[in-house]
Design an enzyme around this catalytic site. Sequence first.
Site, PDB file in Angstrom:
ATOM      1  N   ARG A 112       0.869  -0.986  -0.069  1.00 15.60           N
ATOM      2  CA  ARG A 112       0.117   0.043   0.100  1.00 15.60           C
ATOM      3  C   ARG A 112       0.863   1.207   0.030  1.00 15.60           C
ATOM      4  NH1 ARG A 112      -2.537  -4.044   2.738  1.00 15.60           N
ATOM      5  NH2 ARG A 112      -4.799  -4.188   2.364  1.00 15.60           N
ATOM      6  N   HIS A 137      -0.911  -2.567  -4.299  1.00 16.09           N
ATOM      7  CA  HIS A 137      -0.394  -3.334  -5.430  1.00 16.09           C
ATOM      8  C   HIS A 137      -0.174  -2.746  -6.701  1.00 16.09           C
ATOM      9  CE1 HIS A 137      -0.146  -6.288  -2.574  1.00 16.09           C
ATOM     10  NE2 HIS A 137      -1.062  -6.856  -2.553  1.00 16.09           N
ATOM     11  N   HIS A 211       2.983 -12.499  -4.930  1.00 15.19           N
ATOM     12  CA  HIS A 211       1.832 -12.892  -4.216  1.00 15.19           C
ATOM     13  C   HIS A 211       1.293 -14.183  -4.214  1.00 15.19           C
ATOM     14  CE1 HIS A 211      -1.748 -11.604  -1.738  1.00 15.19           C
ATOM     15  NE2 HIS A 211      -1.510 -10.313  -2.018  1.00 15.19           N
ATOM     16  N   ASP A 283      -1.859  -9.895   8.595  1.00 18.80           N
ATOM     17  CA  ASP A 283      -1.877  -9.183   7.191  1.00 18.80           C
ATOM     18  C   ASP A 283      -0.837  -7.934   7.348  1.00 18.80           C
ATOM     19  OD1 ASP A 283      -1.860  -8.311   4.544  1.00 18.80           O
ATOM     20  OD2 ASP A 283      -3.967  -7.380   4.835  1.00 18.80           O
ATOM     21  N   GLU A 348       5.359 -12.345   1.586  1.00 16.00           N
ATOM     22  CA  GLU A 348       5.496 -11.509   0.418  1.00 16.00           C
ATOM     23  C   GLU A 348       6.676 -10.521   0.754  1.00 16.00           C
ATOM     24  OE1 GLU A 348       1.676  -9.698  -0.727  1.00 16.00           O
ATOM     25  OE2 GLU A 348       1.023 -10.636   1.002  1.00 16.00           O
TER      26      GLU A 348
END
Length: 383
Positions: A112, A137, A211, A283, A348
């Site tokens: 982000r 992304h 991803h 996350d 990631e």
Amino acid sequence: NSKINLNITLRSIKSGIPLRGMDIMGAGGFLMAIQKKEFGVMPSGEKVYEYTLTNKSGVSASFIELGATWTKMLVPDRDGNMADVILGYDDLASYQANTPHFGAPIGRNANRIGNAVITIDGKDYKLEANNGPNNLHSGPDLYHSRLWESWAYETAEGSRLDFFLNSPDGDQGYPGNAKIRISYTLTEDSCLKIDYNMVADADTVANFTNHCYFNLAGHNSGPVMDQQVWLAADTYTPADAVSIPTGEILPVAGTPMDFTKMKPIGQDIEVDFEALILGHGYDHNWVLNHEAGVLGIAGKAKDPASGRVMEAYTDLPGMQFYTANFLKDERPGKGGAHYDRRHAFCFETQYYPDACHKPNFPSPILKAGDTYKTTTIYKFYAE
């Protein structure tokens, strides 16, 4: 004649000439290390090919030219039983949509950027606000919706596949004409090595990741809450309600964010803790312990039932551990599989989210003429 044709094909691989749409077979039907076959046809009529790299242990990894996307990863369990451990699709149309970004390289900027604006050399560049007020992304014009050029060949490390993309000035809102290469190498010790390379003619952002969604029990095995994770990180970057880091770097000790000892993913995921509530689970970006720029271990995951283990290595400073909290069964997965919330996890590797707005975070800005070069490795084995 078949022997002559095979020799020509192998020379083409070694010299970097793109493979044509065929399986590469030796005498007696012995399967060689690189296969190429048609995967589908774009609405424009262009054919899309899938490559499969296979090592001597039978471990294989597959990729398609649409998006340079990682589509399959077949690895054995402790008894030698093979399973595909990454989520994905069987058809091209699903990969054209690919809302979850299954197996997709993400760039120019992964994760982000707050308020969907990036400031480079004092100038603001407006991006698309595709995730609340933020850009996520580098969407919506994603790199994994484009066809990449492909080259396959053998190297001393193993079978290698290079993908190339030219990204023009202004693409996705970013400055600079960029030349991008993403390389996948499958080694004989069952490492999938990803090398990212980019050069641009203006100062811009370069922060790539893949991803991929992993389920070490097999892509169609349901929730991963019993699978175990260890992260090489003593700190993490807490984020606000729209997942933009606050700029703090906080210790994981004494919190559910602590993966310094291997534990089941589901052990603490429902704990009443602000980061988990705001993120709907894990996350978040973990600040890796190793020196940035030096390849080091980032994390490890294990499925106790099958014995499959995956280790992740990177030279980047951070890694987003994501537990597929927003995954929905919008399209059938491979073999008609049902994919749902928390049926996978992502490792990631990255620069920290919104790093362009946080002077205390390592910078993802690439200077004109410099080369962005970074490596991430996923190593698979069983115990």
